[in-house]
Design a protein around this motif. Structure first.
Motif, PDB file in Angstrom:
ATOM      1  N   CYS A   1     -22.056 -10.568  10.242  1.00 29.98           N
ATOM      2  CA  CYS A   1     -23.313 -10.789   9.534  1.00 29.98           C
ATOM      3  C   CYS A   1     -23.136 -10.640   8.024  1.00 29.98           C
ATOM      4  CB  CYS A   1     -24.377  -9.825  10.042  1.00 29.98           C
ATOM      5  SG  CYS A   1     -24.025  -8.099   9.645  1.00 29.98           S
ATOM      6  N   TYR A   2     -21.918 -10.314   7.561  1.00 30.03           N
ATOM      7  CA  TYR A   2     -21.664 -10.157   6.138  1.00 30.03           C
ATOM      8  C   TYR A   2     -20.264 -10.667   5.808  1.00 30.03           C
ATOM      9  CZ  TYR A   2     -18.866  -6.120   7.551  1.00 30.03           C
ATOM     10  OH  TYR A   2     -17.926  -5.323   8.133  1.00 30.03           O
ATOM     11  N   THR A   3     -20.084 -11.029   4.553  1.00 29.02           N
ATOM     12  CA  THR A   3     -18.750 -11.396   4.083  1.00 29.02           C
ATOM     13  C   THR A   3     -18.210 -10.363   3.109  1.00 29.02           C
ATOM     14  OG1 THR A   3     -19.716 -12.768   2.348  1.00 29.02           O
ATOM     15  CG2 THR A   3     -19.073 -13.875   4.381  1.00 29.02           C
TER      16      THR A   3
ATOM     17  N   PHE B   1     -19.052  -6.299   1.724  1.00 24.47           N
ATOM     18  CA  PHE B   1     -19.852  -5.080   1.848  1.00 24.47           C
ATOM     19  C   PHE B   1     -19.157  -3.961   1.083  1.00 24.47           C
ATOM     20  CE2 PHE B   1     -21.009  -1.119   4.071  1.00 24.47           C
ATOM     21  CZ  PHE B   1     -22.382  -1.173   3.948  1.00 24.47           C
TER      22      PHE B   1
ATOM     23  N   ASP C   1     -19.541  -2.751  12.263  1.00 23.94           N
ATOM     24  CA  ASP C   1     -20.257  -4.026  12.133  1.00 23.94           C
ATOM     25  C   ASP C   1     -21.673  -3.943  12.681  1.00 23.94           C
ATOM     26  OD1 ASP C   1     -18.166  -5.250  10.844  1.00 23.94           O
ATOM     27  OD2 ASP C   1     -17.421  -6.312  12.610  1.00 23.94           O
TER      28      ASP C   1
ATOM     29  N   CYS D   1     -24.923  -4.534  10.393  1.00 20.28           N
ATOM     30  CA  CYS D   1     -25.789  -5.662  10.737  1.00 20.28           C
ATOM     31  C   CYS D   1     -27.216  -5.233  11.057  1.00 20.28           C
ATOM     32  CB  CYS D   1     -25.185  -6.453  11.896  1.00 20.28           C
ATOM     33  SG  CYS D   1     -23.665  -7.330  11.440  1.00 20.28           S
TER      34      CYS D   1
ATOM     35  N   ILE E   1     -24.462  -5.624   0.031  1.00 22.31           N
ATOM     36  CA  ILE E   1     -24.063  -6.554   1.083  1.00 22.31           C
ATOM     37  C   ILE E   1     -24.370  -7.955   0.596  1.00 22.31           C
ATOM     38  CG2 ILE E   1     -26.259  -6.342   2.324  1.00 22.31           C
ATOM     39  CD1 ILE E   1     -24.615  -6.661   4.933  1.00 22.31           C
ATOM     40  N   ASP E   2     -23.329  -8.726   0.395  1.00 24.01           N
ATOM     41  CA  ASP E   2     -23.479 -10.103  -0.081  1.00 24.01           C
ATOM     42  C   ASP E   2     -24.472 -10.198  -1.243  1.00 24.01           C
ATOM     43  OD1 ASP E   2     -21.630 -10.839   1.835  1.00 24.01           O
ATOM     44  OD2 ASP E   2     -23.170 -11.287   3.321  1.00 24.01           O
TER      45      ASP E   2
END
Length: 161
Positions: A23-25, A27, A75, A79, A105-106
């Protein structure tokens, strides 16, 4: 023989477990108090980068590896976070004392201080403290870009004599 080869390839292809998309690239997590100041950088791999951010010590970049179950827990925790729409800071009245944690986060940022704010972020802080107690930090010579949180602190009022 050709059919057998095709069947084996098909079975192997179908049996491969699909990798779940995170859900993230990007963090970054930061924690600071009177005893410790550090930042952690997570990405889609199992490597976590650790930067001791104490201004009184030499900054050394380290890393540690997450086990598969730790990565799944991490994760799922990340998320589940509910980030505000815009960058936010939530402080208690005693800004000069206590623990500050910050999350990016992003490119969405959140900073919490003194136990204020959503509990899931403070549970993450506890989980990270427990995780780090038994992980061995290994130095690494690499350039890693950590998100910055310094500009999020509220500007103190001017002193008038």
């Amino acid at each position: 023989m050709k059919k057998l080869g095709s069947i084996i390839i098909l079975v192997l292809f179908c049996s491969c477990e699909k990798e779940k998309k995170s859900c993230y690239t990007n963090f970054t997590y930061s924690k600071g108090n009177i005893k410790t100041i550090y930042r952690l950088k997570f990405n889609s791999s199992d490597t976590v980068y650790y930067l001791n951010d104490n201004p009184f010590r030499q900054k050394v970049l380290n890393y540690f590896i997450l086990e598969q179950n730790e990565k799944k827990i991490l994760d799922s925790l990340i998320c589940e976070f509910k980030f505000p729409i815009k960058d936010s800071v939530i402080l208690n009245n005693q800004i000069e004392d206590g623990t500050t944690i910050a999350f990016s986060i992003d490119n969405k940022k959140l900073m919490l201080h003194g136990g204020k704010g959503p509990k899931e972020f403070w549970k993450f802080e506890e989980w990270m403290d427990n995780l780090q107690t038994y992980k061995q930090l290994k130095p690494i010579d690499r350039k890693i870009k950590f998100d910055e949180f310094d500009k999020m602190f509220p500007v103190p009022p001017p002193i008038i004599n």
